[in-house]
Structure formats: C-alpha cells, structure tokens
Design an enzyme around this catalytic site. Structure first.
Site, PDB file in Angstrom:
ATOM      1  N   LYS A 161       0.857  -1.186   0.000  1.00  0.00           N
ATOM      2  CA  LYS A 161       0.000   0.000   0.000  1.00  0.00           C
ATOM      3  C   LYS A 161       0.894   1.236   0.000  1.00  0.00           C
ATOM      4  O   LYS A 161       1.050   1.912   1.019  1.00  0.00           O
ATOM      5  CB  LYS A 161      -0.902   0.005   1.240  1.00  0.00           C
ATOM      6  CG  LYS A 161      -2.101  -0.911   1.119  1.00  0.00           C
ATOM      7  CD  LYS A 161      -2.951  -0.898   2.382  1.00  0.00           C
ATOM      8  CE  LYS A 161      -3.853   0.302   2.512  1.00  0.00           C
ATOM      9  NZ  LYS A 161      -4.978   0.348   1.571  1.00  0.00           N
TER      10      LYS A 161
HETATM   11  N1  PMP Z   1      -6.986  -3.522  -2.856  1.00  0.00           N
HETATM   12  C1  PMP Z   1      -6.626  -2.240  -2.679  1.00  0.00           C
HETATM   13  C2  PMP Z   1      -5.980  -1.513  -3.782  1.00  0.00           C
HETATM   14  C3  PMP Z   1      -6.858  -1.613  -1.434  1.00  0.00           C
HETATM   15  O1  PMP Z   1      -6.510  -0.342  -1.236  1.00  0.00           O
HETATM   16  C4  PMP Z   1      -7.507  -2.338  -0.399  1.00  0.00           C
HETATM   17  C5  PMP Z   1      -7.802  -1.670   0.915  1.00  0.00           C
HETATM   18  N2  PMP Z   1      -6.759  -1.801   1.819  1.00  0.00           N
HETATM   19  C6  PMP Z   1      -7.847  -3.677  -0.645  1.00  0.00           C
HETATM   20  C7  PMP Z   1      -7.581  -4.234  -1.886  1.00  0.00           C
HETATM   21  C8  PMP Z   1      -8.462  -4.514   0.431  1.00  0.00           C
HETATM   22  O2  PMP Z   1      -7.479  -4.865   1.380  1.00  0.00           O
HETATM   23  P1  PMP Z   1      -7.860  -5.114   2.907  1.00  0.00           P
HETATM   24  O3  PMP Z   1      -8.916  -6.140   2.908  1.00  0.00           O
HETATM   25  O4  PMP Z   1      -6.604  -5.609   3.528  1.00  0.00           O
HETATM   26  O5  PMP Z   1      -8.314  -3.826   3.457  1.00  0.00           O
END
Ligand code: PMP
Length: 310
Positions: A161
């Site tokens: 991220k």
């Molecule tokens: N893909 C992206 C690009 C994201 O920003 C997120 C949000 N964090 C997710 C998928 C989902 O990830 P998570 O379930 O860990 O929040």
C-alpha cells in the site's frame, strides 16, 4: 464518496503522542515529493454489548505493513509489537466509542532531493478517525470496468500500500464516479481482472467462490483472506484462486468486493449488465452477515481476530 474526516484528537508522530494539530510534515519531506510512503488501513468496530472497540485483525495488518517495508527499503524505530500497541493506544486516548479507522504510515522523512529508496531515513506515524460504512453495502453497487489499467508488479507493486500507487486507484475511482457509477474494476495489462480501486473482487459461479490470485497485481487483502477462510470453513463453499476474464463478470451468479473500507460489498451491475437478478446475491449476503458477526466478536472461534481497546 469522500467522507468528511473526523480525526482523533491525538496522533503518533516523531516518536510521541501529540495533538493532531502538531502532527505535520514539512513540504521538503521526501515522501511528500516522491510518494515514498507506505500505509495501512485498519478498522475498529464498536461493540454495543460492552461499549468496547474491537480492532479487526490488527496483527495481520501490522504484519503486512512491516513485511512490505522491504519493498521500499524502509526501516523504522518502532517494532511490530510497538506499532500494534500504538494503534490500540491511539484509539484509547481518543475515547471514541464508535467505528474507527486507523492509519499507520511509514514514510521517507528526509529532506533530500532525488527519487530513490535506499539510504533515505524513514519514520513511523499514525492517526485515526471515526468511520462508518464507506460504500453502500446494503443495496449493491453499480460498477464499471475502468479504462485505466492496474499497475503491474514490475512498475509499482500493488502488493504494497504505497502512497504513490494510489494515483492509479484515484484515476479509476474518479473516472467511475464522474460517469455515475459507484466503483471501478481494474483490468491488468494482459486484460484479465485485477481488483477494485481499493478493494478485492470475488465472483460466484455455481456455488463456488472465485478470486484473483496474489500474482494478479492485487493488494492481497486481509478481508479477502478472511472471506476465503470463513467461506470454506464455516459455509463449506469451495474457494478458487485463478485469473478472471472481463466477461466472466457479466455471466457470474454474484459479484462482490471485499476490503477494510468496503467490508463485504455486493455488486448489482457491471458495465450496466445486471448481475444475477440485480440484487445482492445469497452467498454475498451470507458472507456479509457472517463477517459482521465475526468483526463484532460474536463468533468464539474467531474472537482472537478482534483486539479489544478498552
Ligand atoms: N486492494 C486495494 C488496492 C486496497 O486499497 C484495499 C484496501 N486496503 C484492498 C484491496 C483490500 O485490502 P484489505 O482487505 O486488507 O483492506
């Protein structure tokens, strides 16, 4: 869907708990100039039974955060355990008794010129805010395949991220919303499906759950992993990780997104084609219900995923 922020009164900044007004970086900061920062998004759910806040899968979020430091050649003073404690402490100090969102950030803090990752000092900071539902999870979303392609792992890895990579998400999100849709679906450079702008994607075909694999230029979501585990373990639904083609979306029985922000969000149309009967499907709804029971600490088997704040 930009939500008005209601930040907590205290942030963790430069090794200390400080009033949010004092948690500011200089415009000279490397990460402000080059996007060289990494973040997490973690939810805490308000549990009315004992008026507590339960932070969902804190350990897994901090683990993903710290592991991805290696992609950005990042080192911070705080240990994994300290980062977990800081997340809890910030919610405690806010005295919030409602849904919260926690945003840990690792950032290149040096005031130096030149885009690079090695030999640039990093720091850790964290802020929190109040957060309820981020997208409409009840009636289903109308989504569109984006004209923007998902970043490939060899350009900017979606696995991490990183702040800079959210330009890609922002391009797709704005395009979709300005065209009247709720959300976007990214295709990869090879034309196969990747994920949403800030959420992972699942399809349901003949009672099976299918999602794209960790090699498909996705962020390997913690909600995704949660849904895969509870679908198989609790509902006996087979779960398959494989490439998904664009038109498979149109002919699937159900489509839904998962994410910390999105939670479990059913999709009712893709590119103006109705999915199923155009309403949230039965498997999406079952998984959504179970997910909300788990995050509120109501399923003993998964209570260890919930960290109580108070
Ligand atoms: N893909 C992206 C690009 C994201 O920003 C997120 C949000 N964090 C997710 C998928 C989902 O990830 P998570 O379930 O860990 O929040």
């Amino acid at each position: 869907m930009a939500k008005k922020m209601e930040p907590g009164p205290i942030a963790y900044f430069e090794g200390d708990y400080v009033p949010i007004e004092k948690a500011n970086v200089s415009i000279l900061t490397h990460s402000f100039n080059y996007g060289t920062a990494l973040f997490e998004g973690i939810r805490g759910y308000h549990c009315p039974d004992d008026n507590n806040i339960l932070i969902f899968r804190l350990k897994e979020h901090v683990d993903r955060f710290v592991r991805n430091f290696s992609i950005l050649c990042m080192n911070v003073e705080e240990s994994r355990e300290q980062i977990e404690q800081i997340c809890v402490e910030l919610v405690k100090r806010s005295e919030f008794r409602e849904g919260v969102y926690i945003r840990p950030i690792g950032y290149k803090c040096e005031h130096s010129l030149g885009p690079k990752l090695h030999d640039v000092d990093s720091r850790f900071c964290c802020w929190i805010m109040k957060l309820g539902d981020y997208v409409d999870i009840a009636s289903g979303l109308d989504v569109v395949v984006s004209s923007w392609r998902r970043l490939s792992d060899n350009a900017i890895p979606s696995r991490a991220k990183t702040v800079g990579s959210y330009i890609n998400s922002s391009l797709a999100s704005s395009e979709a919303k300005q065209a009247g849709f709720d959300e976007a679906i990214f295709l990869r450079e090879d034309g196969s499906v990747a994920e949403g702008s800030a959420m992972n994607l699942f399809i349901v075909q003949d009672g099976k759950l299918i999602t794209t694999p960790p090699t498909a230029d996705i962020l390997v979501g913690i909600t995704r992993n949660t849904v895969m585990e509870i679908a198989a373990e609790e509902l006996g639904i087979p779960v398959i990780e494989r490439a998904i083609s664009r038109t498979e979306l149109y002919v699937s029985d159900e489509v839904f997104f998962t994410g910390t922000g999105a939670q479990v969000a059913p999709v009712r149309s893709v590119d103006r084609r109705k999915i199923g009967n155009g309403e949230p499907g039965p498997i999406s709804k079952k998984l959504q219900d179970l997910y909300f029971q788990i995050v509120l600490g109501k399923v003993a088997k998964y209570a260890h995923w919930c960290t109580p704040v108070y």
